[in-house]
Motif scaffolding. Sequence first.
Motif, short mmCIF file in Angstrom:
data_model
loop_
_atom_site.label_atom_id
_atom_site.label_comp_id
_atom_site.label_asym_id
_atom_site.label_seq_id
_atom_site.Cartn_x
_atom_site.Cartn_y
_atom_site.Cartn_z
N ARG A 3 0.56 -1.05 0.27
CA ARG A 3 0.03 0.46 -0.01
C ARG A 3 1.02 0.79 0.11
NH1 ARG A 3 -3.35 2.20 4.67
NH2 ARG A 3 -1.47 3.12 5.93
N LEU A 4 0.39 2.23 -1.13
CA LEU A 4 1.93 3.12 -1.12
C LEU A 4 0.53 4.36 -0.42
CD1 LEU A 4 3.63 2.67 -4.43
CD2 LEU A 4 3.98 2.61 -1.46
N LYS A 5 0.47 4.92 -0.30
CA LYS A 5 0.43 6.11 0.35
C LYS A 5 0.68 7.79 0.29
CE LYS A 5 -2.66 8.96 4.18
NZ LYS A 5 -2.72 8.63 5.53
N LEU A 6 0.28 8.12 -1.28
CA LEU A 6 1.34 9.91 -1.36
C LEU A 6 0.34 10.62 -0.95
CD1 LEU A 6 1.31 8.47 -4.73
CD2 LEU A 6 2.99 8.03 -3.78
N LYS A 7 1.24 11.45 -0.20
CA LYS A 7 0.44 13.19 0.67
C LYS A 7 1.22 13.75 -0.25
CE LYS A 7 2.15 14.41 4.87
NZ LYS A 7 2.21 14.16 6.08
N ALA A 92 -8.27 18.47 -6.78
CA ALA A 92 -8.09 18.06 -7.89
C ALA A 92 -6.63 17.45 -8.20
CB ALA A 92 -8.49 19.51 -9.20
N LEU A 93 -5.47 18.01 -7.52
CA LEU A 93 -4.54 17.52 -7.40
C LEU A 93 -3.99 15.96 -7.00
CD1 LEU A 93 -1.48 17.72 -8.22
CD2 LEU A 93 -1.05 19.67 -6.18
N GLN A 94 -5.03 15.73 -5.90
CA GLN A 94 -5.22 14.72 -4.96
C GLN A 94 -5.59 14.04 -6.01
OE1 GLN A 94 -7.48 16.11 -1.03
NE2 GLN A 94 -5.76 15.34 -0.18
N SER A 95 -7.18 13.88 -6.37
CA SER A 95 -7.35 13.14 -7.43
C SER A 95 -6.42 12.49 -8.58
CB SER A 95 -8.50 13.91 -8.05
OG SER A 95 -9.89 13.55 -6.97
N ARG A 96 -5.62 13.59 -8.79
CA ARG A 96 -4.49 13.41 -10.47
C ARG A 96 -3.98 12.32 -9.63
NH1 ARG A 96 -2.75 18.15 -12.83
NH2 ARG A 96 -5.60 18.36 -13.48
N LEU A 97 -3.62 12.95 -8.64
CA LEU A 97 -2.64 11.47 -8.02
C LEU A 97 -2.72 10.24 -7.86
CD1 LEU A 97 0.31 12.12 -6.73
CD2 LEU A 97 0.01 12.56 -4.82
N GLN A 98 -3.56 10.50 -6.60
CA GLN A 98 -4.33 8.86 -6.95
C GLN A 98 -4.68 8.22 -7.86
OE1 GLN A 98 -7.84 10.22 -4.50
NE2 GLN A 98 -7.16 9.84 -2.62
N GLY A 99 -4.49 8.55 -8.99
CA GLY A 99 -4.65 7.87 -9.96
C GLY A 99 -3.53 7.76 -10.93
N THR A 100 -2.35 7.46 -10.27
CA THR A 100 -0.63 7.47 -11.26
C THR A 100 -1.36 5.41 -10.41
OG1 THR A 100 0.62 7.65 -8.74
CG2 THR A 100 -0.41 9.80 -10.49
N SER A 101 -1.67 5.55 -9.94
CA SER A 101 -1.10 3.97 -9.56
C SER A 101 -0.98 2.34 -10.79
CB SER A 101 -2.33 3.33 -8.75
OG SER A 101 -3.47 2.72 -9.78
N ASP A 102 -1.07 3.87 -12.15
CA ASP A 102 -0.78 2.87 -13.27
C ASP A 102 0.74 3.32 -13.85
OD1 ASP A 102 -3.41 1.37 -13.22
OD2 ASP A 102 -4.33 2.96 -14.52
N CYS A 103 0.97 4.27 -13.23
CA CYS A 103 2.43 4.24 -13.93
C CYS A 103 3.64 3.84 -13.34
CB CYS A 103 2.74 6.02 -13.34
SG CYS A 103 3.53 6.42 -11.79
N ALA A 104 4.67 3.43 -14.08
CA ALA A 104 5.41 2.67 -13.54
C ALA A 104 6.65 2.79 -12.56
CB ALA A 104 6.67 2.49 -14.97
N ASP A 105 6.64 3.88 -12.12
CA ASP A 105 7.38 4.90 -11.52
C ASP A 105 6.41 3.86 -10.05
OD1 ASP A 105 9.41 6.38 -12.10
OD2 ASP A 105 8.49 7.82 -12.26
N TYR A 106 4.96 3.94 -9.96
CA TYR A 106 4.26 3.72 -8.78
C TYR A 106 4.23 2.31 -8.34
CZ TYR A 106 0.14 2.91 -5.36
OH TYR A 106 -1.02 2.92 -4.41
N LYS A 107 4.61 1.55 -9.94
CA LYS A 107 4.84 -0.41 -10.07
C LYS A 107 5.82 0.04 -9.26
CE LYS A 107 0.89 -0.73 -13.52
NZ LYS A 107 0.64 -1.27 -15.09
N ALA A 108 6.51 0.22 -9.90
CA ALA A 108 8.19 -0.16 -9.53
C ALA A 108 8.30 0.33 -7.82
CB ALA A 108 9.31 0.43 -9.46
N LEU A 109 7.62 1.37 -7.22
CA LEU A 109 8.12 1.24 -5.55
C LEU A 109 6.95 -0.25 -5.05
CD1 LEU A 109 7.72 5.29 -5.18
CD2 LEU A 109 9.56 4.15 -5.07
N ALA A 110 5.70 -0.37 -5.47
CA ALA A 110 4.93 -1.04 -5.37
C ALA A 110 5.49 -2.35 -4.89
CB ALA A 110 3.56 -1.15 -5.31
#
Length: 123
Positions: A3-7, A92-110
């Motif tokens: 679980r990654l929580k971005l703030k 809106a910025l929070q919503s956009r950031l939450q939608g990053t779970s498909d990005c390669a960096d998020y997947k690599a960290l997870a």
Amino acid sequence: MQRLKLKIQLYCGDEIAMGPGKADLLVAIAQEGSISAAARRMDMSYRRAWLLVDAMNRCWLEPLVETSPGSAKGSGAKVTAFGDAVLSHYRALQSRLQGTSDCADYKALAAALLNEPKVSQKA
């Protein structure tokens, strides 16, 4: 599953001008019509809530919250139109950031994150 929580925290000098807690406080003030009622709703002291509002008001071009001191009938607080705009952009910025779970960096960290911490090596 990891679980990654971005703030998101926006800084004004060393002061946090906006973050998740301050955004939630703005919502509570808008709904309750007072800092004290918003503080009670969020289970924090009035002083803590007031200090957060003061910090927000000092960090932006215009105040995010206006207060009306006086008798109980006329006192209260409201989120300004500028505060509404800042809150809207922040959410809106929070919503956009939450939608990053498909990005390669998020997947690599997870993929590199353990489910639980390892046992400490300290005795």
